[in-house]
Scaffold this motif. Structure first.
Motif, mmCIF file in Angstrom:
data_model
loop_
_atom_site.group_PDB
_atom_site.id
_atom_site.type_symbol
_atom_site.label_atom_id
_atom_site.label_comp_id
_atom_site.label_asym_id
_atom_site.label_seq_id
_atom_site.Cartn_x
_atom_site.Cartn_y
_atom_site.Cartn_z
ATOM 1 N N PHE A 1 0.817 -1.212 0.000
ATOM 2 C CA PHE A 1 0.000 0.000 0.000
ATOM 3 C C PHE A 1 0.855 1.269 0.000
ATOM 4 N N LEU A 2 1.968 1.229 0.704
ATOM 5 C CA LEU A 2 2.803 2.419 0.854
ATOM 6 C C LEU A 2 3.533 2.753 -0.438
ATOM 7 N N ASP A 3 3.702 4.055 -0.680
ATOM 8 C CA ASP A 3 4.513 4.494 -1.811
ATOM 9 C C ASP A 3 5.992 4.292 -1.545
ATOM 10 N N ALA A 4 6.392 4.465 -0.303
ATOM 11 C CA ALA A 4 7.816 4.385 0.008
ATOM 12 C C ALA A 4 8.036 4.145 1.491
ATOM 13 N N VAL A 5 9.241 3.684 1.801
ATOM 14 C CA VAL A 5 9.716 3.544 3.179
ATOM 15 C C VAL A 5 11.057 4.259 3.248
ATOM 16 N N LYS A 6 11.207 5.088 4.250
ATOM 17 C CA LYS A 6 12.458 5.816 4.421
ATOM 18 C C LYS A 6 13.035 5.533 5.803
ATOM 19 N N TYR A 7 14.284 5.085 5.837
ATOM 20 C CA TYR A 7 15.014 4.914 7.092
ATOM 21 C C TYR A 7 15.992 6.075 7.244
ATOM 22 N N THR A 8 15.975 6.692 8.421
ATOM 23 C CA THR A 8 16.974 7.696 8.758
ATOM 24 C C THR A 8 17.815 7.169 9.914
ATOM 25 N N PHE A 9 18.898 7.883 10.221
ATOM 26 C CA PHE A 9 19.850 7.368 11.203
ATOM 27 C C PHE A 9 20.287 8.477 12.165
ATOM 28 N N ILE A 10 19.278 9.040 12.832
ATOM 29 C CA ILE A 10 19.549 9.991 13.910
ATOM 30 C C ILE A 10 20.118 9.196 15.075
ATOM 31 N N LYS A 11 21.293 9.534 15.522
ATOM 32 C CA LYS A 11 21.992 8.673 16.474
ATOM 33 C C LYS A 11 21.548 8.848 17.914
ATOM 34 N N GLN A 12 20.978 10.017 18.241
ATOM 35 C CA GLN A 12 20.554 10.249 19.616
ATOM 36 C C GLN A 12 19.057 9.984 19.767
ATOM 37 N N ASP A 13 18.710 9.152 20.730
ATOM 38 C CA ASP A 13 17.320 8.771 20.946
ATOM 39 C C ASP A 13 16.417 9.968 21.232
ATOM 40 N N LYS A 14 16.924 10.929 22.001
ATOM 41 C CA LYS A 14 16.099 12.094 22.329
ATOM 42 C C LYS A 14 15.765 12.903 21.079
ATOM 43 N N ALA A 15 16.735 13.048 20.201
ATOM 44 C CA ALA A 15 16.496 13.777 18.956
ATOM 45 C C ALA A 15 15.507 13.020 18.070
ATOM 46 N N ALA A 16 15.601 11.691 18.071
ATOM 47 C CA ALA A 16 14.670 10.885 17.272
ATOM 48 C C ALA A 16 13.251 10.978 17.830
ATOM 49 N N LEU A 17 13.125 10.981 19.164
ATOM 50 C CA LEU A 17 11.806 11.122 19.765
ATOM 51 C C LEU A 17 11.195 12.481 19.421
ATOM 52 N N LEU A 18 11.988 13.524 19.449
ATOM 53 C CA LEU A 18 11.502 14.852 19.080
ATOM 54 C C LEU A 18 11.047 14.863 17.627
ATOM 55 N N SER A 19 11.796 14.213 16.766
ATOM 56 C CA SER A 19 11.405 14.127 15.359
ATOM 57 C C SER A 19 10.065 13.423 15.210
ATOM 58 N N ARG B 1 11.737 2.053 20.551
ATOM 59 C CA ARG B 1 12.390 2.217 21.850
ATOM 60 C C ARG B 1 12.355 3.682 22.288
ATOM 61 N N LEU B 2 12.406 3.872 23.585
ATOM 62 C CA LEU B 2 12.305 5.204 24.162
ATOM 63 C C LEU B 2 13.616 5.599 24.815
ATOM 64 N N PRO B 3 13.968 6.889 24.764
ATOM 65 C CA PRO B 3 15.171 7.336 25.473
ATOM 66 C C PRO B 3 15.047 7.005 26.958
ATOM 67 N N LEU B 4 16.047 6.393 27.507
ATOM 68 C CA LEU B 4 15.957 5.924 28.894
ATOM 69 C C LEU B 4 15.647 7.065 29.856
ATOM 70 N N GLU B 5 16.281 8.214 29.639
ATOM 71 C CA GLU B 5 16.111 9.314 30.575
ATOM 72 C C GLU B 5 14.740 9.983 30.471
ATOM 73 N N LEU B 6 13.983 9.681 29.389
ATOM 74 C CA LEU B 6 12.665 10.280 29.204
ATOM 75 C C LEU B 6 11.523 9.281 29.350
ATOM 76 N N THR B 7 11.856 8.026 29.600
ATOM 77 C CA THR B 7 10.833 6.987 29.639
ATOM 78 C C THR B 7 9.707 7.315 30.614
ATOM 79 N N ASP B 8 10.064 7.751 31.816
ATOM 80 C CA ASP B 8 9.043 8.018 32.831
ATOM 81 C C ASP B 8 8.190 9.244 32.505
ATOM 82 N N GLU B 9 8.615 10.050 31.542
ATOM 83 C CA GLU B 9 7.802 11.169 31.079
ATOM 84 C C GLU B 9 6.809 10.729 30.010
ATOM 85 N N VAL B 10 7.141 9.630 29.326
ATOM 86 C CA VAL B 10 6.322 9.162 28.204
ATOM 87 C C VAL B 10 5.249 8.183 28.653
ATOM 88 N N VAL B 11 5.631 7.229 29.504
ATOM 89 C CA VAL B 11 4.717 6.146 29.872
ATOM 90 C C VAL B 11 4.993 5.715 31.301
#
Length: 587
Positions: A273-291, A302-312
């Motif tokens: 169904f999808l037109d495309a799949v894109k993988y990116t490689f942001i190395k920091q988990d916090k930056a990836a979560l913000l994205s 996966r969730l940044p360890l230091e932010l886990t308790d803020e998320v769930v």
């Protein structure tokens, strides 16, 4: 800016990148799936939608997309959208199901498997073909792949999985190395006709169909290998639901819809169904979560360890601004461990290895470092994700600093006296590996008075060092290649150890050797009865734990955040991602 794979097609690449920046913002309600525009969502039968770009981030770049040389999860996840084999796994139950083989039969002695191939499967269009058009996949292509698979080579990491399973594979390899390659190839891999392929085993193997879903068994054309050689690492030519369009080192991998993919869904819709799949490689988990929060990713794995308790919270309830997303979690078929080099001058000492195991508080690591994103590995190497295995019966190591200090003294290093400064090799992993390593570094200092220096390096270099015996103590993890306990215990089989330390020991990088383990493990391999086979596997697991062959730290508990418009993207114990039937609905 170096791009691979059709890089000369400048305008196509620019268009693809533009598509990837648009995501699934616009919709087309015409219901005409045959003439949809890229980037738009078009409704089709079954209230499903064509179109959109699924964007995923990984914190490490892939090592290789060449099926026979895929040894890590990132390459596996990406390649599984490009390639297919005879069989694949159901993305919910992880049971084997038809892929290019539409059906198969098994002989009464459970040694011969005959596969009937679909006749509407084609390789992707690629310049490796004379006319640029992908040709039909036949049984001869699978014969070619299995002859390659049963030939030992530095770029064939699947050899050890199959050399003792496919009939005549070991002898075929020996003859090939001696310059007398048999004309008919591997005897146990046979072409019956254009669309019938047969595999014969040396002895029954209860998990053979699961094994066949591994990347090593993906079909690929001879023309691609002859054309690209070692550049198959970033020039993938498969027959799967998506075709590889671009690879930018350390930044992005772009795959677009294969318009001639063979499969349809239950409503008769052409997949994917999808037109495309894109993988990116942001190395920091916090930056990836913000994205992800900003709508630039469809999933946060996966969730940044230091932010886990803020998320769930620990009960699995999303908190605050994260409530608008979909949350998934599961204890997976994966283990996080530290490896010892058994053939070195330091960790050939069993009591020292046991001291390390007792000195580490796994429960504290899970509770405070991982914020609940794991289960303490107080049992064996096999995760508690296989109900029939009964992993809880394995006696592993629980935190006992007094016992650790006693064993350290018996090993010849009372209170750490005379112990050399230890290098602990890790790879970056979005911050998780560093935080776990720092926690264990502190425990080894406090409980054993041992100084540990943590050295982080890129994943490819990290693997190279531990596989060639350059690392003495390192971080590793194993995610099941196929859903069976054997896949984990196979890491410790001594027959995988090469003669020279300088030769790569991919599977058994620890170079652990135990005749008792080998006997129990090998007996299990040929046992058809599931209960008896699991019993033998547990025996092997217990032997390895008694020997302190590794330091199992925790079994992964994967947490995923999904955008609310994503459909049919289930979680499973292997983080196996079948992108062929994923779709998105209008925002």
């Amino acid at each position: 800016m170096k791009f691979y794979k059709e890089a000369s097609k400048y305008f196509l690449l620019l268009f693809t990148l533009l598509l990837l920046s648009c995501g699934a913002e616009t919709t087309n309600k015409s219901g005409d799936s045959g003439d949809r525009n890229k980037g738009e969502l078009t409704k089709t039968k079954g209230d499903r939608y064509y179109g959109g770009v699924f964007r995923i981030n990984e914190t490490e770049f892939l090592r290789s997309l060449y099926p026979l040389n895929i040894t890590e999860t990132i390459g596996h996840r990406i390649a599984s959208a490009i390639y297919e084999g005879l069989i694949k796994l159901d993305d919910e139950t992880l049971t084997p199901k038809p892929a290019i083989a539409e059906s198969w039969t098994v002989s009464d002695d459970a040694k011969t498997y005959q596969f009937k191939l679909r006749q509407n499967v084609y390789f992707h269009n690629d310049d490796c073909f004379a006319d640029g058009k992908g040709r039909q996949v036949t049984a001869k292509d699978f014969k070619y792949v299995f002859d390659l698979l049963c030939t030992s080579d530095v770029n064939n990491q699947g050899f050890n999985f199959f050399k003792d399973k496919i009939k005549g594979a070991a002898a075929f390899d020996e003859a090939t190395k001696a310059g007398n390659k048999p004309v008919g190839g591997v005897p146990g891999a046979r072409v019956i006709d254009d669309f019938t392929f047969e595999l014969e085993l040396e002895q029954p193997f209860g998990s053979f169909l699961q094994l066949m879903a591994m990347p090593f068994c993906y079909v690929l054309p001879k023309e691609a290998i002859e054309n690209y050689g070692t550049e198959m690492r970033v020039n993938a030519v498969g027959s799967g639901p998506f075709t590889l369009k671009a690879v930018k080192e350390d930044e992005a991998v772009i795959m677009v819809r294969n318009e001639k993919y063979w499969a349809k869904d239950e409503f008769g819709n052409q997949l994917p169904f999808l037109d495309a799949v894109k993988y990116t490689f942001i190395k920091q988990d916090k930056a990836a979560l913000l994205s992800f929060e900003e709508g630039n990713l469809e999933m946060k794995y996966r969730l940044p360890l230091e932010l886990t308790d803020e998320v769930v919270d620990r009960q699995g309830n999303l908190l605050g601004k994260y409530k608008k997303f979909v949350y998934q979690d599961m204890v997976t078929m994966s283990v996080y461990y530290y490896g010892f080099q058994h053939k070195g001058d330091l960790f050939n000492n069993k009591k020292l290895r046991q001291a390390f195991n007792y000195a580490i508080d796994r429960d504290a690591i899970v509770q405070y470092t991982l914020k609940g994103q794991g289960v303490a590995a107080n049992n064996g190497i096999v995760p508690p994700a296989f109900p029939a295995y009964k992993a809880e019966e394995i006696k592993g190591y629980v935190f006992n600093p007094k016992k650790a200090q006693q064993l350290l003294a018996e090993a010849g290093y009372p209170n750490g006296k005379g112990f050399p400064k230890l290098i602990h090799n890790i790879n970056s992993g979005g911050g998780r590996n560093e935080q776990v390593a720092e926690a264990t570094q502190k425990m080894l200092k406090e409980n054993l008075n041992i100084e540990v220096e943590i050295i982080k390096m890129p994943f490819a270099q990290h693997l190279e060092n531990l596989e060639t015996g350059k690392s003495q103590f390192w971080r590793a993890g194993w995610v099941a290649d196929y859903p069976d306990p054997e896949n984990f215990l196979n890491l410790l089989l001594s027959t995988h150890i090469p003669e020279k330390m300088s030769d790569k020991s991919y599977i058994n990088s620890m170079r652990y050797s135990s005749p008792a383990f080998d006997v129990a493990f090998n007996k299990a391999l040929s046992t058809i009865d599931d209960a008896e086979r699991n019993k033998l596997y547990r025996q092997a697991d217990q032997i390895a734990m008694d020997d302190a062959s590794i330091v199992p730290l925790f079994y992964y508990k994967d947490m995923r955040l999904i955008q609310p418009y994503v459909r049919n993207f289930p979680q499973n114990g292997m983080e196996y991602r079948d992108m062929s039937e994923v779709w998105m609905v209008p925002k």
